[in-house]
Design a protein around this motif. Structure first.
Motif, PDB file in Angstrom:
ATOM      1  N   VAL A   1      19.658  -6.619  -6.760  1.00 35.30           N
ATOM      2  CA  VAL A   1      18.323  -6.516  -7.288  1.00 35.30           C
ATOM      3  C   VAL A   1      17.854  -5.033  -7.566  1.00 35.30           C
ATOM      4  N   ASP A   2      17.053  -4.946  -8.589  1.00 32.47           N
ATOM      5  CA  ASP A   2      16.274  -3.467  -8.685  1.00 32.47           C
ATOM      6  C   ASP A   2      15.039  -3.413  -8.109  1.00 32.47           C
ATOM      7  N   LEU A   3      14.857  -2.822  -6.873  1.00 28.51           N
ATOM      8  CA  LEU A   3      13.485  -3.062  -6.140  1.00 28.51           C
ATOM      9  C   LEU A   3      12.299  -2.273  -7.208  1.00 28.51           C
ATOM     10  N   ALA A   4      12.605  -1.735  -7.946  1.00 26.09           N
ATOM     11  CA  ALA A   4      11.622  -1.032  -8.882  1.00 26.09           C
ATOM     12  C   ALA A   4      10.873  -1.813  -9.988  1.00 26.09           C
ATOM     13  N   THR A   5      11.986  -2.979 -10.432  1.00 25.19           N
ATOM     14  CA  THR A   5      11.428  -3.827 -11.624  1.00 25.19           C
ATOM     15  C   THR A   5      11.340  -5.411 -10.749  1.00 25.19           C
ATOM     16  N   GLY A   6      12.073  -5.735  -9.885  1.00 27.70           N
ATOM     17  CA  GLY A   6      12.209  -6.982  -9.377  1.00 27.70           C
ATOM     18  C   GLY A   6      13.316  -7.731  -9.908  1.00 27.70           C
ATOM     19  N   GLU A   7      14.248  -7.111 -11.084  1.00 29.83           N
ATOM     20  CA  GLU A   7      14.962  -7.665 -11.795  1.00 29.83           C
ATOM     21  C   GLU A   7      16.413  -7.935 -11.165  1.00 29.83           C
ATOM     22  N   ALA A   8      17.197  -9.115 -11.350  1.00 30.53           N
ATOM     23  CA  ALA A   8      18.483  -9.203 -10.754  1.00 30.53           C
ATOM     24  C   ALA A   8      19.261  -8.423 -11.808  1.00 30.53           C
ATOM     25  N   LEU A   9      20.377  -7.774 -10.761  1.00 26.15           N
ATOM     26  CA  LEU A   9      21.374  -7.031 -11.426  1.00 26.15           C
ATOM     27  C   LEU A   9      22.738  -7.760 -11.532  1.00 26.15           C
ATOM     28  N   GLU A  10      22.805  -9.048 -11.291  1.00 24.92           N
ATOM     29  CA  GLU A  10      23.962 -10.022 -11.318  1.00 24.92           C
ATOM     30  C   GLU A  10      23.278 -11.429 -11.186  1.00 24.92           C
ATOM     31  N   GLN A  11      24.341 -12.136 -11.432  1.00 23.12           N
ATOM     32  CA  GLN A  11      23.984 -13.812 -11.129  1.00 23.12           C
ATOM     33  C   GLN A  11      24.057 -13.898  -9.716  1.00 23.12           C
ATOM     34  N   PRO A  12      23.103 -14.760  -8.930  1.00 23.30           N
ATOM     35  CA  PRO A  12      23.361 -14.947  -7.644  1.00 23.30           C
ATOM     36  C   PRO A  12      24.751 -15.840  -7.256  1.00 23.30           C
TER      37      PRO A  12
ATOM     38  N   GLY B   1      23.536   2.354  -2.537  1.00 18.75           N
ATOM     39  CA  GLY B   1      22.148   2.471  -2.439  1.00 18.75           C
ATOM     40  C   GLY B   1      21.681   1.245  -3.089  1.00 18.75           C
ATOM     41  N   THR B   2      22.384   0.307  -3.597  1.00 15.99           N
ATOM     42  CA  THR B   2      21.800  -0.704  -4.554  1.00 15.99           C
ATOM     43  C   THR B   2      21.270  -1.958  -3.587  1.00 15.99           C
ATOM     44  N   ALA B   3      19.997  -2.282  -3.519  1.00 14.01           N
ATOM     45  CA  ALA B   3      19.495  -3.361  -2.853  1.00 14.01           C
ATOM     46  C   ALA B   3      20.272  -4.703  -2.919  1.00 14.01           C
ATOM     47  N   ILE B   4      20.436  -5.533  -1.809  1.00 10.51           N
ATOM     48  CA  ILE B   4      21.237  -6.630  -1.887  1.00 10.51           C
ATOM     49  C   ILE B   4      20.465  -7.601  -1.083  1.00 10.51           C
ATOM     50  N   VAL B   5      19.782  -8.738  -1.704  1.00 12.64           N
ATOM     51  CA  VAL B   5      19.217  -9.789  -0.828  1.00 12.64           C
ATOM     52  C   VAL B   5      19.986 -10.790  -0.593  1.00 12.64           C
ATOM     53  N   THR B   6      20.134 -11.496   0.549  1.00 12.55           N
ATOM     54  CA  THR B   6      20.697 -12.417   0.911  1.00 12.55           C
ATOM     55  C   THR B   6      19.949 -13.390   1.469  1.00 12.55           C
TER      56      THR B   6
ATOM     57  N   LEU C   1      10.635 -11.348  -6.853  1.00  8.38           N
ATOM     58  CA  LEU C   1      12.002 -11.227  -7.164  1.00  8.38           C
ATOM     59  C   LEU C   1      12.129 -12.697  -7.464  1.00  8.38           C
ATOM     60  N   ARG C   2      12.107 -12.709  -8.955  1.00  6.00           N
ATOM     61  CA  ARG C   2      12.295 -14.114  -9.553  1.00  6.00           C
ATOM     62  C   ARG C   2      13.817 -14.772  -9.411  1.00  6.00           C
ATOM     63  N   ALA C   3      14.607 -14.120  -9.316  1.00  2.00           N
ATOM     64  CA  ALA C   3      16.084 -14.572  -9.002  1.00  2.00           C
ATOM     65  C   ALA C   3      16.249 -15.062  -7.803  1.00  2.00           C
ATOM     66  N   VAL C   4      15.597 -14.824  -6.858  1.00  2.00           N
ATOM     67  CA  VAL C   4      15.917 -15.484  -5.504  1.00  2.00           C
ATOM     68  C   VAL C   4      14.926 -16.848  -5.429  1.00  2.00           C
ATOM     69  N   ASP C   5      15.826 -17.750  -5.522  1.00  2.00           N
ATOM     70  CA  ASP C   5      15.199 -19.251  -5.714  1.00  2.00           C
ATOM     71  C   ASP C   5      15.488 -19.909  -4.280  1.00  2.00           C
ATOM     72  N   GLY C   6      15.658 -19.249  -3.117  1.00  2.00           N
ATOM     73  CA  GLY C   6      15.620 -19.842  -1.923  1.00  2.00           C
ATOM     74  C   GLY C   6      14.725 -19.525  -0.858  1.00  2.00           C
TER      75      GLY C   6
ATOM     76  N   SER D   1      34.774  -7.102   5.479  1.00  2.00           N
ATOM     77  CA  SER D   1      34.862  -5.754   5.323  1.00  2.00           C
ATOM     78  C   SER D   1      34.030  -5.324   3.771  1.00  2.00           C
ATOM     79  N   SER D   2      33.425  -6.631   3.324  1.00  2.00           N
ATOM     80  CA  SER D   2      32.619  -6.064   2.075  1.00  2.00           C
ATOM     81  C   SER D   2      31.436  -7.035   2.295  1.00  2.00           C
ATOM     82  N   PRO D   3      29.948  -6.457   1.836  1.00  2.00           N
ATOM     83  CA  PRO D   3      29.129  -7.489   1.981  1.00  2.00           C
ATOM     84  C   PRO D   3      29.055  -8.559   1.069  1.00  2.00           C
ATOM     85  N   GLU D   4      29.984  -8.695   0.256  1.00  2.00           N
ATOM     86  CA  GLU D   4      30.271  -9.884  -0.604  1.00  2.00           C
ATOM     87  C   GLU D   4      31.143 -10.883  -0.112  1.00  2.00           C
TER      88      GLU D   4
END
Length: 516
Positions: free
Chosen positions: A152-163, A134-139, A118-123, A208-211
């Motif tokens: 993220v998309d767990l099929a491709t490893g690509e980020a679906l948004e900016q961290p 059903g969208t995967a959330i990496v914290t 997962l290249r977008a996860v730089d921590g 009330s939200s994961p964000e």
């Protein structure tokens, strides 16, 4: 269910950064392994009390690429989760290697996938959860400032948004090890703060939200041992899980410092368990206690047994056990071929197991007729002690070595040539005020052959503890070779956590032993 009164620690010795998942009434636990392979041990339990090591996530070097990762980097802080028939382990291979990787398996004992980067996860310390669609959330933690999050998309490893930044913590240092949960109408964000040393703590926020936005618990930190005399210190880096009776437990790391001053922890960070109460909608973990275990535990590996290396607890440094060790069926011995690298090398020829008790004796019968090697206890390349054997004519020369931050001291004794029994004896000091022991555990390095036994060195274990070495690991005791072919007949471990009485000095048996 009063778990704390019956089981603690649940994974003894070098088992930091625990994560747990409950699937169909069965619990699965994973831990960090830093520079060791195989990596990410998987333990199984049906009651949160008795655990069995069933395998390892990383069994192939290419899954993590540790070859150029420096100490204290490597495989850090996994999270294990389950969804739709698939187990997921997300982890950071820190300071090099593959970065953030997600491994999958349908059977937690393995085999596991090669891993998706997962290249977008730089921590570090990544957590995996899924939102309502059903969208995967990496914290994850972006050291040292804040908790961040990305879909993220767990099929491709690509980020679906900016961290995006998520939470800065409760105000203590180094917010890290986030875990995200859905409970009732809230999302809960569990984190660790205060560093992984004595200030370590568990904190929590909800939204009330994961964000977010996130509301911190008014009672943060909800758990810490800082400033206490509790037998388990550095408590933090936790993961919540439901208990068999419908309650909540916290799986977390801690250390067991020894002696009157509780200053030094020989085993490094271990995995503990404590109950959690819910008060006004907030989790309140209870203080981590110690529970009495078996009086003594034994493990003997006879290398004449062709299955002696099948146990998943054998580990090696930056390569697999199969790359450094083999069994010779004709002689019934384990063989290590030295390649000129010593214990101070990044990739020593070393095969070990975790020290799991505060008092332990480890022995091995070694033949170094055509090589140099022996028995060692390792924290990292700069912190280790060892008994090394070489043959000179009709004598076996045994050298005790102790390395500390670039300094090394040696002691030497001569025994008859041939097979030598080496012993590392580790004794927990008394906490009785009469002993006034301010150091670590007592270490003795011994050797015996042809009826003669010598004590080569006695050491203060403070210099080989988590607080001094600070390499994120713990003691791993094993067999090694530096030159030629060294063979071993067996490896035996005996350990106990029972506290001794006030230390009145050496026993009569110890006083009668020959000191080199």
């Amino acid at each position: 269910m009063t778990t704390t009164q019956r089981s603690s620690p649940i994974a003894a010795g070098f088992h930091p950064d625990p994560s747990v998942v409950l699937v169909d009434g069965v619990y699965y636990l994973v831990n960090s392994t830093m520079e060791y392979l195989p990596a990410l041990p998987v333990h199984r339990s049906t009651d949160l009390l008795e655990w069995t090591h069933i395998g390892n996530v990383v069994t192939r070097p290419e899954q993590v690429d540790l070859g150029d990762v420096p100490t204290p980097g490597g495989v850090w802080a996994p999270t294990i989760r389950y969804r739709d028939g698939v187990f997921y382990v997300i982890v950071t291979v820190a300071l090099g290697g593959r970065g953030c990787v997600v491994f999958t398996a349908t059977d937690p004992s393995g085999p596991w996938s090669d891993g998706l980067s997962l290249r977008a996860v730089d921590g570090i310390d990544p957590d995996l959860a899924w939102d309502d669609d059903g969208t995967a959330i990496v914290t994850y933690a972006r050291y040292p400032h804040a908790i961040q999050q990305v879909r993220v998309d767990l099929a491709t490893g690509e980020a679906l948004e900016q961290p995006r930044p998520l939470w800065v913590g409760s105000g203590l240092s180094t917010p890290e090890s986030p875990h995200l949960y859905r409970r009732g109408g809230y999302w809960y964000l569990l984190a660790a703060e205060g560093g992984t040393e004595r200030g370590h703590a568990v904190t929590v926020a909800r939204s009330s939200s994961p964000e977010g936005p996130w509301e911190g618990c008014p009672s943060n930190p909800v758990l810490t041992a800082a400033g206490t005399r509790r037998p388990v210190q550095n408590t933090g880096h936790g993961d919540l899980v439901e208990t068999p009776d419908g309650g909540t437990a916290l799986i977390l790391l801690g250390v067991r410092p020894v002696g009157f001053t509780q200053a030094f922890s020989p085993l490094g960070r271990e995995t503990f368990l404590t109950d959690v109460d819910w008060v006004d909608g907030w989790p309140r973990p209870r203080p981590v206690l110690l529970a009495g275990g078996p009086a003594r535990q034994e493990a003997v590996f006879d290398f004449a047994d062709p299955a002696a290396l099948d146990d998943p607890g054998w580990i090696a440094v930056r390569r697999t056990p199969a790359e450094v060790a083999s069994l010779d069926g004709a002689t019934g011995r384990l063989c290590l071929a030295g390649d000129g690298a010593g214990l101070d090398a990044r990739r020593p020829v070393f095969l070990g197991r975790r020290q799991r008790h505060l008092s332990a004796t480890v022995t091995a019968r070694v033949d170094a007729t055509v090589g140099v090697g022996g028995l060692a206890a390792r924290h990292d390349e700069r912190h280790w002690f060892a008994l090394e054997v070489r043959t000179e004519g009709s004598a076996a020369v045994v050298t005790a070595r102790a390395a500390l931050s670039g300094f090394e001291r040696t002691w030497e004794a001569t025994l008859p040539a041939g097979e030598v029994e080496l012993a590392i004896e580790l004794r927990q000091p008394s906490r009785d005020i009469r002993a006034m022991w301010t150091g670590g555990d007592h270490i003795r390095l011994c050797a015996a052959a042809s009826g003669r036994r010598v004590v080569l060195a006695e050491l203060d274990g403070r210099y080989w503890s988590f607080e001094t070495a600070n390499s994120f690991t713990g003691r791993v005791i094993g067999l090694y070779a530096t030159e030629g072919m060294v063979t071993f007949a067996d490896y035996a471990y005996s350990g106990t956590d029972q506290l001794p009485d006030a230390d009145d000095g050496p026993s009569a048996a110890e006083r009668s032993e020959e000191v080199a």
